[in-house]
Design a protein around this motif. Structure first.
Motif, short mmCIF file in Angstrom:
data_model
loop_
_atom_site.label_atom_id
_atom_site.label_comp_id
_atom_site.label_asym_id
_atom_site.label_seq_id
_atom_site.Cartn_x
_atom_site.Cartn_y
_atom_site.Cartn_z
N ILE A 98 0.84 -1.20 0.00
CA ILE A 98 0.00 0.00 0.00
C ILE A 98 0.87 1.25 0.00
CG2 ILE A 98 -1.72 1.29 1.33
CD1 ILE A 98 -2.80 -1.46 2.25
N VAL A 99 1.94 1.23 0.79
CA VAL A 99 2.86 2.38 0.84
C VAL A 99 3.57 2.56 -0.50
CG1 VAL A 99 4.93 3.33 1.95
CG2 VAL A 99 3.15 2.26 3.35
N VAL A 100 4.01 1.47 -1.10
CA VAL A 100 4.67 1.55 -2.42
C VAL A 100 3.68 2.06 -3.47
CG1 VAL A 100 5.69 0.17 -4.29
CG2 VAL A 100 6.44 -0.16 -1.93
N PHE A 101 2.42 1.61 -3.40
CA PHE A 101 1.40 2.10 -4.33
C PHE A 101 1.17 3.60 -4.14
CE2 PHE A 101 -3.05 3.00 -5.43
CZ PHE A 101 -3.00 2.69 -6.79
N SER A 102 1.21 4.07 -2.90
CA SER A 102 1.03 5.50 -2.67
C SER A 102 2.21 6.31 -3.23
CB SER A 102 0.82 5.80 -1.18
OG SER A 102 2.00 5.59 -0.45
N ILE A 103 3.40 5.75 -3.18
CA ILE A 103 4.57 6.41 -3.77
C ILE A 103 4.41 6.45 -5.30
CG2 ILE A 103 7.06 6.17 -4.19
CD1 ILE A 103 7.23 5.05 -1.29
N PHE A 104 4.04 5.31 -5.88
CA PHE A 104 3.79 5.26 -7.32
C PHE A 104 2.72 6.26 -7.74
CE2 PHE A 104 0.80 3.52 -10.46
CZ PHE A 104 1.59 3.56 -11.60
N SER A 105 1.70 6.41 -6.92
CA SER A 105 0.59 7.32 -7.22
C SER A 105 1.05 8.77 -7.29
CB SER A 105 -0.52 7.17 -6.19
OG SER A 105 -1.08 5.89 -6.26
N GLY A 106 2.04 9.14 -6.49
CA GLY A 106 2.59 10.49 -6.56
C GLY A 106 3.20 10.78 -7.93
#
Length: 171
Positions: A98-106
């Motif tokens: 989830i944290v990696v997905f949030s980074i990707f989303s940025g």
């Protein structure tokens, strides 16, 4: 969509608008993307897209409307859709994903916003490369907000919903 989900959506929208206003002094560091991801994971893609639309219009009423408003809705709506789809399939998603997905989303947000300039001015790469530091700020901010907000919000949503409602797939 039941009254409970609408209430959760309104609370998340209020939190996102206030958070975006409070962190306006830091370029691209805002809790909006993380809250949209959390909404998508817990409430589904439709709720996340609604949150993206609500948050964009309400916060831009305070911070300023422009052509970018449409592209912000597209960016955050796409992120909400992806997070909603991510939350539908696996039973339990590891927190680090989830944290990696949030980074990707940025970075995804910055890419879609850069497409706006291409559609208007015909130049993509100069604008995208100049915006990379802002995308890095956005990605790091997303990770920090996700680490803070996800455990709290998911616990509150799941505790209450287990007692009273079933959150997923009730759109």
């Amino acid at each position: 969509m039941n009254t409970y989900k609408l209430t959760l959506l309104a609370v998340l929208a209020a939190l996102a608008v206030v958070g975006r206003s409070v962190f306006a002094f830091l370029p691209n560091v805002q809790p909006v993307t993380s809250l949209i991801i959390i909404c998508g994971l817990l409430l589904g893609p439709f709720a996340a897209i609604l949150l993206a639309i609500l948050t964009t219009f309400l916060s831009n009423m305070l911070l300023g409307m422009g052509i970018w408003t449409v592209w912000q809705i597209v960016s955050w709506g796409l992120i909400g859709l992806l997070s909603g789809l991510l939350g539908k399939y696996p039973k339990k998603i590891p927190f680090w994903i989830i944290v990696v997905f949030s980074i990707f989303s940025g970075f995804l947000y910055g890419f879609v916003i850069s497409l706006m300039t291409y559609s208007i001015a015909g130049e993509f790469w100069p604008y995208y490369l100049a915006g990379l530091p802002f995308s890095v700020n956005h990605a790091v901010g997303n990770a920090m907000f996700m680490i803070v907000f996800y455990p709290i919000i998911s616990h509150l949503f799941k505790t209450y919903s287990n007692k009273h409602f079933y959150l997923k797939n009730t759109s």
